[in-house]
Design an enzyme around this catalytic site. Structure first.
Site, PDB file in Angstrom:
ATOM      1  CB  CYS A  84       6.351  61.921   8.415  1.00 36.25           C
ATOM      2  SG  CYS A  84       6.620  60.232   8.759  1.00 36.25           S
ATOM      3  CD  GLU A 108       9.639  68.256  18.921  1.00 35.81           C
ATOM      4  OE1 GLU A 108       9.231  69.364  19.282  1.00 35.81           O
ATOM      5  OE2 GLU A 108       9.808  67.961  17.729  1.00 35.81           O
TER       6      GLU A 108
END
Ligand code: SF4
Length: 340
Positions: A330, A89
């Protein structure tokens, strides 16, 4: 067959010489690949057909594709399928100053940071140079515009794929290629000391971020297994040395985990640890995921932590949050095994 996007301009020059052709074709081909963005070698008009046929025997163009895009207010998440069926990703963020893309460098990750969704799957393999370059090219194509900043903070430990990472930097920084300024590129490492040392000798001005996440070995050992190999007492002097050599300020990443590393005492300890180091600390509100037990520190405690660092003369910011809703934040990226 390998992708032509694995080659730096210098590699291409050597390739053309090796097939008894002209070195300057490297500049021409770079222009077709990175400026004109051709989709087929047949679209190249200023290199002889025989030479192009030779290239086609050895190289392909694209070896990855976008298979899903999720969009939120100021963030897009892209799922890529690689030629061997693996998935990675990348995340695109929209800022006032431009766009930044957070790319992956490996399928899976061996570093095992306890708070990280991306590291729950062991490393399967390093990404090829082309697989990193194409994350940018394909997203720019989908977007219809250029990306201004690149961070290598997605799935994987970039310094565990060091040689490919450096070639990737050379390609995207090349003024005849994508031409992203080195100051607009950042690589984040969990602290692989020998590679930080090597990186400090590099002739590129790429920014360095260190995922520290703890003020002492006791806490860091619990959340980042790499600390047992490269402990804080060796890592901090290494960062000082990096600054002395490069004169480049380092970013210290610090994920705020409730009850683990977020007390006022931790803030004081961190201030002492970083005293005299030319750095700025990025406090990152943790993004909880269903698979990992850590909790996000309350905003009031993040503010208190921030104040203590500030009072002790440490440059500090609290990271703006992106993509929590679409698990693009994150530590939430995954190199999925399952098909979507
Ligand atoms: S934080 Fe980075 S280095 Fe640590 S497990 Fe996750 S991807 Fe790997």
């Amino acid at each position: 067959m390998t992708s032509i996007y694995n080659l730096t301009r210098e590699d291409l020059e050597n390739y053309f010489l090796s097939i008894n052709s002209k070195k300057f074709h490297a500049d021409q081909l770079f222009d077709w690949l990175y400026v004109k963005r051709v989709k087929s070698f047949d679209d190249v008009t200023n290199i002889k057909k025989e030479v192009l046929e030779e290239i086609k025997k050895n190289y392909i163009l694209n070896n990855i594709k976008i298979v899903n895009v999720e969009k939120d207010k100021d963030v897009n998440k892209y799922l890529f399928e690689l030629s061997d069926g693996e998935h990675i990703e990348a995340v695109l963020m929209f800022h006032d100053y431009g766009t930044s893309i957070c790319i992956s460098s490996q399928v899976g990750c061996n570093m095992g940071c306890k708070f990280c969704e991306s590291g729950r799957r062991k490393k399967v393999r390093n990404l090829e140079v082309s697989e990193m370059v194409l994350q940018i090219l394909l997203i720019e194509e989908e977007l219809g515009s250029r990306i201004s900043h690149v961070v290598v903070m997605g799935i994987g430990e970039p310094f565990d794929n060091y040689d490919n990472l450096i070639k990737f930097f050379r390609i995207i920084n090349d003024p005849k290629g994508i031409s992203i300024g080195a100051r607009h590129i950042t690589v984040s490492t969990c602290g692989i000391i020998p590679k930080i040392e090597e990186f400090s000798n590099l002739d590129l001005q790429v920014n360095l971020a260190i995922s520290l996440h703890a003020p002492n070995n006791e806490i860091r050992n619990k959340i980042m297994p790499i600390n047992k190999v490269y402990p804080i007492d060796k890592l901090i002097p290494c960062i000082h040395e990096y600054f002395n050599k490069t004169n480049r300020r380092v970013t210290i990443e610090y994920i705020m985990l409730e009850g683990i590393n977020d007390s006022n005492l931790c803030a004081l300890e961190l201030s002492k640890l970083l005293k005299g180091l030319n750095c700025y600390v990025n406090l990152i509100p943790y993004n909880e995921t269903e698979n990992i037990g850590f909790k996000r520190t309350k905003m009031i405690q993040i503010a208190s932590f921030y104040d203590i660092l500030k009072k002790n003369g440490i440059n500090v910011t609290i990271r703006r949050e992106f993509g929590g809703k679409i698990t693009a934040a994150c530590g939430q990226l995954r190199s999925r095994e399952e098909q979507i």
